[in-house]
Design an enzyme around this catalytic site. Structure first.
Site, mmCIF file in Angstrom:
data_model
loop_
_atom_site.group_PDB
_atom_site.id
_atom_site.type_symbol
_atom_site.label_atom_id
_atom_site.label_comp_id
_atom_site.label_asym_id
_atom_site.label_seq_id
_atom_site.Cartn_x
_atom_site.Cartn_y
_atom_site.Cartn_z
ATOM 1 N N LYS A 1 0.893 -1.164 0.000
ATOM 2 C CA LYS A 1 0.000 0.000 0.000
ATOM 3 C C LYS A 1 0.930 1.212 0.000
ATOM 4 O O LYS A 1 1.257 1.780 1.043
ATOM 5 C CB LYS A 1 -0.930 -0.038 1.216
ATOM 6 C CG LYS A 1 -2.072 0.975 1.120
ATOM 7 C CD LYS A 1 -3.146 0.667 2.133
ATOM 8 C CE LYS A 1 -4.146 1.824 2.262
ATOM 9 N NZ LYS A 1 -4.908 2.106 1.049
HETATM 10 N N1 PMP Z 1 -7.538 -1.373 -3.210
HETATM 11 C C1 PMP Z 1 -7.019 -0.153 -2.979
HETATM 12 C C2 PMP Z 1 -6.326 0.553 -4.096
HETATM 13 C C3 PMP Z 1 -7.154 0.451 -1.733
HETATM 14 O O1 PMP Z 1 -6.653 1.674 -1.505
HETATM 15 C C4 PMP Z 1 -7.856 -0.230 -0.707
HETATM 16 C C5 PMP Z 1 -8.024 0.415 0.633
HETATM 17 N N2 PMP Z 1 -6.895 0.194 1.444
HETATM 18 C C6 PMP Z 1 -8.372 -1.495 -0.989
HETATM 19 C C7 PMP Z 1 -8.198 -2.039 -2.240
HETATM 20 C C8 PMP Z 1 -9.129 -2.275 0.060
HETATM 21 O O2 PMP Z 1 -8.285 -2.631 1.093
HETATM 22 P P1 PMP Z 1 -8.798 -2.797 2.596
HETATM 23 O O3 PMP Z 1 -10.046 -3.596 2.524
HETATM 24 O O4 PMP Z 1 -7.696 -3.506 3.246
HETATM 25 O O5 PMP Z 1 -9.047 -1.443 3.136
#
Ligand code: PMP
Length: 301
Positions: free
Chosen positions: A159
């Site tokens: 991320k």
């Molecule tokens: N894809 C992207 C590009 C994101 O920014 C997020 C949010 N973090 C997600 C998917 C979903 O991830 P999560 O469920 O862990 O928040």
């Protein structure tokens, strides 16, 4: 939209080991993280004063840093303590937490071997990512002009700030057309995700979701897959082509910020589709609300 600037608020932010007044949580303009995107972060939700799946978010933050070639300056344990300190000192009951780690200003240029790693954690009240009205009828999405890059083109399992450049560009284009978010294909032309959320299709009562091989396997996505299986729903992770949307009865997004958000319409270059949020969207929305400890089913609000 919340228009109070994020650098001009009351409260405190955890910054390199201590709480500092919100407005003083600054960094130098020659920070490596700002120039070269040597920066990773998390997005977490606070429900009733607790972060949902905090350990998983913290593990992912440490892993994102490692993928970019650095270690967080604190242990996972201390990261947890610091997060709880931030939530407590800012009296957050329903909110959002943003930990962020970046390379400092000790070295300028592409190489960053001499930089120090900084870590900050902020939290604020932030109840809704998409407006309740848009969520109730399903959000509008526009096909993004940018594609999720291949795993040998970018560190797709991190991320990392740099991966969001194309998300912001795509989201702005979508918003200019009255949409709530952009829908991204991957480098092969397969369905990928939203700009900050994973996606699911409902086809003949089964859940189909793209294999997360070039984008985040979201923590919410994993939670929802578990909830769906508990309900006896079949969940199929596979490569999905955009024209398969024609077979789908419902579609929804999942993310820590987006939670479970139905999709109502998709416009743009790869086809026009409409969906009515139905029984499966509602079930997953409500099950997710229960899993995070919400007392009222949001879909009824
Ligand atoms: N894809 C992207 C590009 C994101 O920014 C997020 C949010 N973090 C997600 C998917 C979903 O991830 P999560 O469920 O862990 O928040």
């Amino acid at each position: 939209m919340d228009m109070i600037p994020f650098d001009d608020r009351d409260g405190s932010i955890w910054y390199d080991g201590r709480l500092v007044p919100w407005r003083e949580a600054k960094l130098h303009v020659l920070s490596h993280g700002l120039h070269y995107a040597s920066c990773v972060f998390e997005g977490e939700r606070v429900y009733n004063g607790s972060v949902f799946r905090l350990d998983d978010h913290n593990e992912r933050l440490a892993n994102s840093a490692r993928i970019l070639g650095f270690e967080l300056p604190v242990s996972i344990d201390d990261l947890k303590k610091a997060t709880l300190e931030v939530i407590g000192s800012n009296h957050i009951r329903e909110g959002y937490v943003r930990p962020i780690a970046w390379r400092g200003a000790e070295q300028m240029g592409v190489s960053a071997q001499a930089t120090r790693i900084h870590l900050a954690i902020a939290a604020w009240d932030w109840p809704a990512y998409f407006s309740p009205e848009a969520r109730a009828k399903g959000i509008r999405m526009k096909w993004a002009p940018w594609k999720r890059p291949a795993p040998d083109t970018a560190p797709t399992q991190a991320k990392a700030a740099g991966l969001y450049m194309i998300c912001t560009m795509s989201k702005h284009i979508a918003e200019a057309d009255g949409c709530d978010d952009a829908l991204m294909l991957d480098w092969r032309g397969r369905l990928a995700e939203g700009t900050g959320a994973n996606l699911f299709l409902v086809i003949n009562g089964e859940l189909h979701t793209p294999t997360p091989d070039c984008f985040l396997n979201g923590i919410t996505r994993q939670t929802v897959i578990g909830l769906a299986k508990k309900r006896g729903l079949k969940v199929i992770e596979r490569a999905i082509l955009p024209d398969e949307l024609a077979k789908a009865d419902e579609m929804f997004l999942t993310g820590s910020a987006a939670e479970v958000t139905p999709v109502g319409e998709i416009i743009g270059d790869h086809g026009h589709y409409r969906f009515t949020p139905g029984a499966v969207c509602r079930l997953m929305w409500e099950d997710y609300d229960r899993a995070v400890g919400k007392t009222v089913a949001a879909s009824a609000a």
